[in-house]
Enzyme design. Sequence first.
Site, short mmCIF file in Angstrom:
data_model
loop_
_atom_site.label_atom_id
_atom_site.label_comp_id
_atom_site.label_asym_id
_atom_site.label_seq_id
_atom_site.Cartn_x
_atom_site.Cartn_y
_atom_site.Cartn_z
CG ASP A 205 -1.98 -1.08 1.20
OD1 ASP A 205 -1.89 -1.97 0.34
OD2 ASP A 205 -2.89 -1.06 2.05
CG ASP B 60 -6.84 0.12 1.19
OD1 ASP B 60 -6.93 -1.10 1.38
OD2 ASP B 60 -7.14 0.97 2.04
CG HIS C 157 -11.29 1.18 -0.30
ND1 HIS C 157 -11.26 -0.15 0.03
CD2 HIS C 157 -10.51 1.81 0.63
CE1 HIS C 157 -10.50 -0.31 1.11
NE2 HIS C 157 -10.03 0.86 1.48
CB SER D 218 -13.16 1.16 5.58
OG SER D 218 -12.68 1.88 4.45
CG HIS E 195 -8.69 5.40 2.63
ND1 HIS E 195 -9.70 5.24 3.56
CD2 HIS E 195 -8.18 4.16 2.42
CE1 HIS E 195 -9.77 3.97 3.90
NE2 HIS E 195 -8.86 3.28 3.22
CE LYS F 289 -4.20 -3.95 1.38
NZ LYS F 289 -4.87 -2.91 2.15
CD GLU G 85 -11.02 -2.03 5.73
OE1 GLU G 85 -10.85 -2.19 4.51
OE2 GLU G 85 -10.75 -0.97 6.32
CB ALA H 214 0.08 2.07 8.25
CB CYS I 157 -2.29 -2.87 5.37
SG CYS I 157 -3.98 -2.22 5.20
ZN LIG Z 1 -8.75 1.25 3.09
#
Ligand SMILES: [Zn+2]
Length: 206
Positions: free
Chosen positions: A22, A64, A66, A72, A83, A108, A115, A148, A152
Amino acid sequence: MTDPHFPITPAPGAGDVLVVVDVQHDFLPGGALGVSDGDRIIPPLNRVIDRFLQAGLPIFFSRDWHPPDHCSFREQGGPWPPHCIRGTWGAAFAENLHVPDGAVIISKGTQKDEEQYSTLFGHDAEGRTLARRLEDLPVRRVFIGGLATDYCVLNTVRDAAKMGFRLWVMTDAVAAVDIQPGDGARALDEMVRNGAVLITSGEPAS
Ligand SMILES: [Zn+2]
């Protein structure tokens, strides 16, 4: 023979895999959910990526990814500001991250109601999970860096440890959100309890 940039012992070779978690604009300074010193990890990560590329070893880049109404997000009752909405600048990898052409990207959190902090059950362009990709390889060690530490990266280490992989976490190539001071340090402690080896990209390790 020594390598001043990457003296991990033994040097990366057959069976070693790198997972880059990420490293996206929204998790870097200035992003929607920026880790304050997140960009310090990019030079060490790039050195490791280059080393794996030179050796022809597998590298997986997670992101990520989304939908705009992901569960989330606060508007949907989740904990985070919006985000990494797929296709936006915030979801793109950092420009200075060495993402080679044809890199394997693991997306993901792609479903509205799901999530995913762990990268293991994100999927590649063909729908195969990272867990499946790793199971299909002769894995000796999994090296991990990215963002982070306390979300993750931690959840990826938890799942990979459950699967029996040996994990090497590069502490100069991860950074924490630290919503509660010490979250990042506690996450690293938990990783060690899960059997992970903490190293830096530039230090010998045993
Ligand atoms: Zn996320």
